[in-house]
Design a protein around this motif. Structure first.
Motif, short mmCIF file in Angstrom:
data_model
loop_
_atom_site.label_atom_id
_atom_site.label_comp_id
_atom_site.label_asym_id
_atom_site.label_seq_id
_atom_site.Cartn_x
_atom_site.Cartn_y
_atom_site.Cartn_z
N ALA A 34 7.89 3.26 4.01
CA ALA A 34 6.79 3.75 3.73
C ALA A 34 6.74 5.10 3.94
CB ALA A 34 5.68 3.07 4.79
N ARG A 35 7.50 5.66 5.09
CA ARG A 35 7.92 7.05 5.35
C ARG A 35 8.53 7.96 4.13
NH1 ARG A 35 8.59 6.00 11.71
NH2 ARG A 35 6.54 6.14 12.25
N ILE A 36 9.72 7.27 3.79
CA ILE A 36 10.36 7.91 2.58
C ILE A 36 9.22 7.96 1.41
CG2 ILE A 36 12.29 7.55 0.88
CD1 ILE A 36 13.70 6.09 3.20
N LEU A 37 8.59 7.02 1.19
CA LEU A 37 7.75 7.02 -0.08
C LEU A 37 6.53 8.14 0.11
CD1 LEU A 37 7.54 3.18 -0.98
CD2 LEU A 37 8.69 5.06 -2.34
N THR A 38 6.11 8.14 1.33
CA THR A 38 5.09 9.09 1.78
C THR A 38 5.82 10.78 1.38
OG1 THR A 38 4.13 7.67 3.33
CG2 THR A 38 3.66 10.03 3.71
N ALA A 39 6.76 11.04 2.04
CA ALA A 39 7.55 12.16 1.72
C ALA A 39 7.82 12.61 0.42
CB ALA A 39 8.89 12.20 2.55
N LEU A 40 7.92 11.56 -0.61
CA LEU A 40 8.29 11.72 -2.03
C LEU A 40 6.90 12.38 -2.82
CD1 LEU A 40 10.87 9.10 -2.64
CD2 LEU A 40 11.20 11.52 -2.37
N GLY A 41 5.86 12.13 -2.21
CA GLY A 41 4.66 12.72 -2.77
C GLY A 41 3.51 11.66 -3.53
N PHE A 42 3.71 10.18 -3.25
CA PHE A 42 3.14 9.20 -3.91
C PHE A 42 1.64 9.33 -3.25
CE2 PHE A 42 7.09 7.71 -4.82
CZ PHE A 42 6.98 7.21 -6.42
N PRO A 43 0.48 9.02 -3.86
CA PRO A 43 -0.99 9.22 -3.33
C PRO A 43 -1.32 8.29 -2.41
CG PRO A 43 -0.98 8.64 -5.70
CD PRO A 43 0.33 8.66 -5.42
N ALA A 44 -0.89 6.90 -2.48
CA ALA A 44 -1.17 5.74 -1.70
C ALA A 44 0.00 4.64 -1.79
CB ALA A 44 -2.19 4.99 -2.51
N LEU A 45 -0.04 3.84 -0.82
CA LEU A 45 0.84 2.79 -0.78
C LEU A 45 0.33 1.32 -0.92
CD1 LEU A 45 3.24 4.23 2.03
CD2 LEU A 45 3.35 4.72 -0.29
N ALA A 46 1.18 0.32 -1.22
CA ALA A 46 0.50 -1.08 -1.07
C ALA A 46 1.48 -2.02 -0.54
CB ALA A 46 0.27 -1.61 -2.45
N THR A 47 1.24 -2.97 0.22
CA THR A 47 2.40 -3.73 1.05
C THR A 47 3.04 -4.56 -0.23
OG1 THR A 47 0.96 -5.36 1.62
CG2 THR A 47 1.33 -3.49 3.13
N THR A 48 4.00 -5.23 0.09
CA THR A 48 4.67 -6.29 -0.90
C THR A 48 4.95 -7.52 0.01
OG1 THR A 48 6.65 -7.11 -1.99
CG2 THR A 48 6.89 -5.12 -0.58
N SER A 49 4.42 -8.59 -0.12
CA SER A 49 4.82 -9.93 0.43
C SER A 49 6.03 -10.24 0.16
CB SER A 49 3.77 -10.99 0.18
OG SER A 49 4.04 -11.31 -1.18
N ALA A 50 6.57 -10.14 -1.12
CA ALA A 50 8.11 -10.40 -1.58
C ALA A 50 8.90 -9.46 -0.73
CB ALA A 50 8.16 -10.20 -2.87
N GLY A 51 8.73 -8.29 -0.56
CA GLY A 51 9.71 -7.44 0.04
C GLY A 51 9.86 -7.91 1.63
N LEU A 52 8.38 -8.16 1.99
CA LEU A 52 8.77 -8.49 3.36
C LEU A 52 9.38 -9.92 3.70
CD1 LEU A 52 7.77 -8.35 6.38
CD2 LEU A 52 5.42 -9.42 5.65
N ALA A 53 9.01 -10.75 2.98
CA ALA A 53 9.71 -12.21 2.92
C ALA A 53 11.21 -11.85 2.96
CB ALA A 53 9.34 -13.07 1.75
N PHE A 54 11.89 -11.17 1.90
CA PHE A 54 13.34 -10.93 1.88
C PHE A 54 13.82 -10.27 3.12
CE2 PHE A 54 12.47 -10.47 -2.76
CZ PHE A 54 12.29 -11.78 -3.14
N ALA A 55 12.67 -9.26 3.73
CA ALA A 55 13.49 -8.66 4.93
C ALA A 55 13.58 -9.44 6.16
CB ALA A 55 12.40 -7.58 5.17
N LEU A 56 12.60 -10.49 6.02
CA LEU A 56 12.66 -11.84 7.04
C LEU A 56 13.62 -12.87 6.85
CD1 LEU A 56 8.95 -11.70 7.87
CD2 LEU A 56 10.72 -10.48 9.27
N GLY A 57 14.22 -12.87 5.52
CA GLY A 57 15.09 -13.83 5.26
C GLY A 57 14.46 -15.01 4.79
#
Length: 284
Positions: A34-57
């Motif tokens: 989230a911090r990287i995407l913020t620094a790159l100048g996007f105007p808003a962010l959205a979470t991803t259940s898929a990305g979270l699931a993969f991070a949790l195995g």
């Protein structure tokens, strides 16, 4: 000075949907991304259940994680950025409308300014809720969204479940719009013609996802079809996992470490974190 209160973020988020123009809302899976995407100048962010699931195995499915785990991840992302954050709230964590409304209330309490509710059941034998129940669920979510000042996105999941029926998808989104959804979303559409037809069939802003398999369109092409918002789902998380896999394969198969030439340096990574941490004010 950027207004980092929830009310300020909400106002900015709604203004993005009011247009003019089309914006990209990328999907971080943790505070660092989230911090990287913020620094790159996007105007808003959205979470991803898929990305979270993969991070949790875990596999990405509706039973992969409880609501409190998903919302804790969303809170970490909210706390990592000054940007408005919307959440992938899956099926609302319950089939009945009351459960969906409770999820909206909980999401707002975690600092989110918006979130999506889908009409998928998670049951391959009957993958999509019937239209009447789907509308009741969206109506309950919309009523709670008005109470807690929250931007509700309603998702029609036909195309992700082997039901590429554009007419039914449009019928569902029109019904969700009438029930109070502010943003409409049908992931998996495969042609610009279908996207254009969908956008012309509703009045509310339409979200389209890129980064899935199949055709790849540009922001300009999607904007010309009437798309207001473009998300990328779990594709950034999968891109990061792809980089990890290729680097590890190089080590395991060749005993070399050339992958490091393409990696962020420690200084670059820390620079992104410093830049975006400056926006965070604990307690806001």
């Amino acid at each position: 000075m950027v207004d980092v209160s929830r009310e300020g973020k909400l106002a900015r988020f709604r203004s993005l949907h009011d247009g003019p123009g089309t914006f990209v809302i990328p999907n971080p899976w943790d505070a660092g991304s989230a911090r990287i995407l913020t620094a790159l100048g996007f105007p808003a962010l959205a979470t991803t259940s898929a990305g979270l699931a993969f991070a949790l195995g875990l596999k990405d499915n509706l039973s992969a994680m409880p609501r409190d785990v998903l919302l804790a991840n969303a809170r970490a992302i909210v706390d990592a950025t000054h940007l408005p954050v919307s959440a992938d709230l899956q099926d609302g964590f319950g089939q009945d409308p009351a459960s969906v409304a409770q999820t909206i209330a909980a999401a707002a309490e975690h600092g989110l300014v918006g979130g999506s509710i889908e009409d998928a059941t998670g049951d391959p034998s009957c993958p999509i809720h019937d239209l009447s129940l789907s509308v009741e669920r969206v109506a309950a979510a919309a009523q709670e969204s008005r109470r807690c000042n929250f931007v509700l996105t309603a998702r029609a999941e036909n195309y992700l479940w082997g039901r590429p029926d554009l007419d039914d998808t449009i019928r569902r989104l029109q019904a969700f719009e009438a029930a109070g959804a502010e943003v409409l979303y049908a992931p998996g559409l495969t042609s610009l013609e279908d996207i254009r037809t969908l956008c012309a069939s509703v009045s509310s802003p339409v979200n389209v996802v890129m980064g899935l398999k199949g055709a790849v369109y540009t922001v300009d092409e999607l904007a010309a079809c009437g798309v207001r918002r473009i998300s990328v789902g779990g594709s950034l998380a999968r891109a990061a996992l792809g980089g990890l896999m290729r680097a590890a394969q190089e080590i395991a198969q060749h005993g070399t470490f050339t992958y490091a030439a393409d990696a962020l340096s420690a200084a670059q990574a820390e620079g992104f974190m410093r830049e975006t941490m400056a926006w965070h004010r604990p307690g806001d």
